[in-house]
Design an enzyme around this catalytic site. Structure first.
Site, PDB file in Angstrom:
ATOM      1  N   LYS A   1       0.977  -1.119   0.049  1.00  0.00           N
ATOM      2  CA  LYS A   1       0.056   0.186  -0.101  1.00  0.00           C
ATOM      3  C   LYS A   1       0.883   1.295  -0.085  1.00  0.00           C
ATOM      4  O   LYS A   1       0.572   2.291  -0.559  1.00  0.00           O
ATOM      5  CB  LYS A   1      -0.792   0.034   1.192  1.00  0.00           C
ATOM      6  CG  LYS A   1      -1.851   1.158   1.213  1.00  0.00           C
ATOM      7  CD  LYS A   1      -2.962   1.228   2.391  1.00  0.00           C
ATOM      8  CE  LYS A   1      -3.683   2.362   1.937  1.00  0.00           C
ATOM      9  NZ  LYS A   1      -4.483   2.776   3.315  1.00  0.00           N
TER      10      LYS A   1
ATOM     11  N   ASN B   1      -5.958  12.381  -8.579  1.00  0.00           N
ATOM     12  CA  ASN B   1      -5.151  11.217  -8.876  1.00  0.00           C
ATOM     13  C   ASN B   1      -5.063  10.891 -10.313  1.00  0.00           C
ATOM     14  O   ASN B   1      -3.865  10.622 -10.925  1.00  0.00           O
ATOM     15  CB  ASN B   1      -5.860  10.102  -7.987  1.00  0.00           C
ATOM     16  CG  ASN B   1      -5.619  10.292  -6.785  1.00  0.00           C
ATOM     17  OD1 ASN B   1      -5.070  10.938  -6.079  1.00  0.00           O
ATOM     18  ND2 ASN B   1      -6.214   9.480  -6.028  1.00  0.00           N
TER      19      ASN B   1
HETATM   20  O1  PAF Z   1      -4.044   8.531   0.488  1.00  0.00           O
HETATM   21  C1  PAF Z   1      -5.018   8.401  -0.365  1.00  0.00           C
HETATM   22  O2  PAF Z   1      -5.387   9.343  -0.876  1.00  0.00           O
HETATM   23  C2  PAF Z   1      -5.078   7.098  -1.042  1.00  0.00           C
HETATM   24  O3  PAF Z   1      -4.657   6.058  -0.389  1.00  0.00           O
HETATM   25  C3  PAF Z   1      -4.991   7.040  -2.570  1.00  0.00           C
HETATM   26  C4  PAF Z   1      -4.864   5.422  -2.762  1.00  0.00           C
HETATM   27  C5  PAF Z   1      -3.938   7.694  -2.958  1.00  0.00           C
HETATM   28  C6  PAF Z   1      -6.143   7.393  -3.095  1.00  0.00           C
HETATM   29  O4  PAF Z   1      -6.368   8.844  -3.130  1.00  0.00           O
END
Ligand code: PAF
Length: 309
Positions: free
Chosen positions: A185, A203
């Site tokens: 992760k 994103n």
């Molecule tokens: O921190 C975040 O925002 C999430 O883990 C991710 C996967 C980058 C999606 O916005």
């Protein structure tokens, strides 16, 4: 189950609401007195799948008010982990358990050092949630939660927590290799979070520009070198492909780090790209791109206090 959620942010409120729905006795612990007042007065509310669930809930800023807790769930930002663990120390019973569902690496180690490793459970969640205002959260995406013990043992209480979470609609499984999930992760956050915080892009937009796409790939590649040297197995064959896939799947998301920057709040950079830089230094692996991302986000944090005239 008697559950205390430490840190009523997005994930804290989401878990509290879902657990209350399935009949668990949930309380909140928060160091932020102003938020404690707001939540005591208004309760918590979760907007999920076009429905709003509102609940009154007991909240306190003193861990000593919490008695008979079976499970503490730590949902604070990584830079508050030490304080959170210290604050609950005197509220623990012999068999109280502590689960961390935080972003970044290093949280399990900090909590274990303060509270002893036996009671500590690691977790990662792909649930997506955003804070609308204090105590009010929007469920942004249903994801899986994985829990486990560092070392791979599966004590009976892990199955019990899995049962309670699944019964509450929080899809959960147990892993024997939770470390691998935590780092898997992390590597996605390494590619997305700092870059969105610096550029203010969503994103999905990171993939639209050659420049941001290249930086994302380089930051992830550096992290992969470190993870390989540490002999941690990642759960994806192609991590760059996976990170770009997450950008696409969460294209409209404002990453958690960009949300922090927009609110002029401290970010978790030290526990994401910063963790890669520290590991690189101790292993003798270059982390040029992650160092630049770290320095830029640190500079942004420092600039909050400066006023322009
Ligand atoms: O921190 C975040 O925002 C999430 O883990 C991710 C996967 C980058 C999606 O916005």
């Amino acid at each position: 189950m008697n559950i205390a959620i430490v840190g009523p942010g997005a994930i804290g409120i989401l878990f509290a609401t879902m657990l209350i729905k399935s009949g668990q006795n949930v309380r909140l612990l928060d160091y932020n007195k102003k938020r404690v007042e707001i939540i005591s007065k208004n309760g918590i509310s979760l907007e999920s799948k076009n429905k709003v669930y509102t609940n009154k809930i007991k909240i306190t800023d003193k861990a000593t008010d919490l008695e008979g807790i079976d499970l503490f769930i730590i949902c604070v930002k990584s830079y508050d982990t030490k304080n959170a663990a210290r604050s609950i120390k005197n509220a623990l019973r012999d068999n109280s358990l502590v689960l961390t569902l935080q972003n970044g690496v290093g949280n399990v180690e900090v909590i274990s050092e303060i509270l002893g490793p036996d009671r500590v459970i690691s977790g990662v969640t792909s649930q997506g949630a955003n804070v609308i205002s204090d105590g009010k959260v929007r469920h942004a995406g249903f994801g899986e939660t994985v829990i486990g013990k560092i070392g791979g043992k599966i004590p009976a209480y892990l199955r019990e927590i899995r049962y309670v979470f699944n019964k509450s609609g929080l899809k959960t499984r147990i892993s024997k290799d939770i470390r691998s999930l935590i780092w898997s992760k992390l590597v996605i956050n390494v590619g997305i979070n700092a870059l969105t915080a610096i550029t203010h892009l969503r994103n999905g937009q990171l993939l639209e520009y050659t420049g941001t796409r290249n930086i994302l790939r380089q930051a992830v590649s550096e992290a992969v070198k470190i993870i390989k040297r540490k002999r941690i197995k990642l759960i994806y064959d192609d991590v760059i492909d996976k990170t770009e896939g997450v950008c696409e799947a969460t294209a409209q998301n404002i990453s958690s780090m960009l949300q922090d920057v927009l609110k002029k709040k401290k970010t978790e950079i030290d526990f994401i790209n910063g963790a890669i830089v520290r590991q690189g230094q101790s292993l003798g692996i270059a982390t040029t791109v992650n160092s630049v991302l770290l320095d830029l986000v640190k500079s942004i944090e420092l600039s909050y206090t400066k006023t322009t005239s």
